[in-house]
Design a protein around this motif. Structure first.
Motif, mmCIF file in Angstrom:
data_model
loop_
_atom_site.group_PDB
_atom_site.id
_atom_site.type_symbol
_atom_site.label_atom_id
_atom_site.label_comp_id
_atom_site.label_asym_id
_atom_site.label_seq_id
_atom_site.Cartn_x
_atom_site.Cartn_y
_atom_site.Cartn_z
ATOM 1 N N UNK A 3 0.837 -1.194 0.000
ATOM 2 C CA UNK A 3 0.000 0.000 0.000
ATOM 3 C C UNK A 3 0.873 1.244 0.000
ATOM 4 N N UNK A 4 0.414 2.258 -0.691
ATOM 5 C CA UNK A 4 1.118 3.539 -0.659
ATOM 6 C C UNK A 4 0.969 4.156 0.726
ATOM 7 N N UNK A 5 1.824 5.111 1.036
ATOM 8 C CA UNK A 5 1.800 5.756 2.355
ATOM 9 C C UNK A 5 0.442 6.405 2.624
ATOM 10 N N UNK A 6 -0.138 6.979 1.602
ATOM 11 C CA UNK A 6 -1.449 7.622 1.763
ATOM 12 C C UNK A 6 -2.526 6.594 2.140
ATOM 13 N N UNK A 7 -2.487 5.422 1.515
ATOM 14 C CA UNK A 7 -3.466 4.378 1.830
ATOM 15 C C UNK A 7 -3.247 3.820 3.235
ATOM 16 N N UNK A 8 -1.989 3.738 3.650
ATOM 17 C CA UNK A 8 -1.707 3.283 5.015
ATOM 18 C C UNK A 8 -2.275 4.269 6.032
ATOM 19 N N UNK A 9 -2.140 5.544 5.740
ATOM 20 C CA UNK A 9 -2.697 6.574 6.626
ATOM 21 C C UNK A 9 -4.218 6.474 6.648
ATOM 22 N N UNK A 101 -8.097 1.561 -7.325
ATOM 23 C CA UNK A 101 -7.539 2.524 -8.263
ATOM 24 C C UNK A 101 -6.016 2.398 -8.314
ATOM 25 N N UNK A 102 -5.393 2.230 -7.152
ATOM 26 C CA UNK A 102 -3.939 2.057 -7.114
ATOM 27 C C UNK A 102 -3.522 0.788 -7.857
ATOM 28 N N UNK A 103 -4.272 -0.286 -7.653
ATOM 29 C CA UNK A 103 -3.979 -1.546 -8.347
ATOM 30 C C UNK A 103 -4.145 -1.354 -9.856
ATOM 31 N N UNK A 104 -5.230 -0.694 -10.244
ATOM 32 C CA UNK A 104 -5.495 -0.451 -11.659
ATOM 33 C C UNK A 104 -4.383 0.374 -12.293
ATOM 34 N N UNK A 105 -3.945 1.411 -11.619
ATOM 35 C CA UNK A 105 -2.861 2.249 -12.153
ATOM 36 C C UNK A 105 -1.571 1.452 -12.287
ATOM 37 N N UNK A 130 -10.172 -4.926 -20.135
ATOM 38 C CA UNK A 130 -9.802 -6.019 -19.236
ATOM 39 C C UNK A 130 -9.365 -5.488 -17.878
ATOM 40 N N UNK A 131 -8.540 -4.456 -17.879
ATOM 41 C CA UNK A 131 -8.088 -3.869 -16.608
ATOM 42 C C UNK A 131 -9.276 -3.320 -15.839
ATOM 43 N N UNK A 132 -10.148 -2.593 -16.504
ATOM 44 C CA UNK A 132 -11.292 -1.974 -15.824
ATOM 45 C C UNK A 132 -12.236 -3.015 -15.231
ATOM 46 N N UNK A 133 -12.588 -4.029 -16.004
ATOM 47 C CA UNK A 133 -13.565 -5.001 -15.505
ATOM 48 C C UNK A 133 -12.960 -5.920 -14.453
ATOM 49 N N UNK A 134 -11.734 -6.374 -14.658
ATOM 50 C CA UNK A 134 -11.128 -7.307 -13.705
ATOM 51 C C UNK A 134 -10.772 -6.625 -12.387
ATOM 52 N N UNK A 135 -10.337 -5.391 -12.451
ATOM 53 C CA UNK A 135 -10.034 -4.667 -11.211
ATOM 54 C C UNK A 135 -11.321 -4.412 -10.439
ATOM 55 N N UNK A 136 -12.389 -4.118 -11.146
ATOM 56 C CA UNK A 136 -13.686 -3.917 -10.483
ATOM 57 C C UNK A 136 -14.133 -5.197 -9.772
ATOM 58 N N UNK A 137 -13.909 -6.329 -10.409
ATOM 59 C CA UNK A 137 -14.242 -7.616 -9.783
ATOM 60 C C UNK A 137 -13.386 -7.836 -8.540
ATOM 61 N N UNK A 138 -12.115 -7.496 -8.617
ATOM 62 C CA UNK A 138 -11.215 -7.648 -7.458
ATOM 63 C C UNK A 138 -11.662 -6.739 -6.319
#
Length: 182
Positions: A3-9, A101-105, A130-138
């Motif tokens: 996780x990025x520092x922002x997500x950890x916060x 969003x972080x995973x998708x990027x 593929x990225x949009x639909x699979x990340x949404x499923x995740x």
């Protein structure tokens, strides 16, 4: 993936919100019996030594006057509990989609770093789709359920811990009863 520092916060603030929501849930649960006592037998609550400072502060002289302040206090506790619960759900959802969003990027960035020859032989719209639909499923099937499970489990453990500290025998009987009948 880290996780990025922002997500950890944000995860730390979510944990704080979980503890706050648990505290308000405990206050609401703990205020049910006194509230019912005020409604059914106000004289008994009026004579209770624990309620005396509250009664003196409000300058209540008659047991019949005690119902309104306790009702207002109970309603405030319920509203505060509901508000923190809604905030917890909102923040959990927001954090789950931010992690998604972080995973998708990161996935899209890794795809962009492939060779030019790879892009000539593949369809870029398929990659984006593929990225949009699979990340949404995740997000919907992994990230959000994990965050929700963590929040609900933490709240359950805090509430059960407080019940065991305050009333260990009653808590054990209730848990065993619910466990057997459920």
């Amino acid at each position: 993936m880290h996780l990025r520092a922002r997500r950890k916060k944000q995860a730390f603030w979510l944990l704080f919100l979980i503890f706050l929501a648990s505290a308000f849930e405990l206050i609401t649960i703990a205020s049910i019996i006194p509230f019912l006592g005020v409604i059914t037998v106000p004289q008994k609550v009026f004579e209770n030594s624990l309620a005396a400072p509250f009664i003196d502060y409000l300058n209540i002289n008659d047991p019949s006057e005690i119902a309104l302040p306790f009702t207002v206090l109970f309603c405030v506790a319920i509203i505060a509990s509901a508000f923190t619960r809604v905030m917890h759900i909102w923040f959990s959802t927001r954090l789950a989609y931010a992690i998604g969003n972080d995973i998708s990027c990161r996935v899209f960035s890794n795809s962009l770093n492939k060779s030019y020859a790879h892009f000539l032989s593949s369809n870029s719209s398929e990659l984006v789709n593929s990225v949009a639909t699979k990340i949404n499923v995740v997000i919907q099937n992994v990230v959000y359920p994990c965050i929700s499970l963590f929040g609900a489990s933490t709240m359950l453990l805090i509430i059960l811990g407080a019940l065991f500290i305050l009333q260990p025998v009653v808590s054990l009987v209730l848990i065993v009863s619910f466990g057997l009948f459920y």
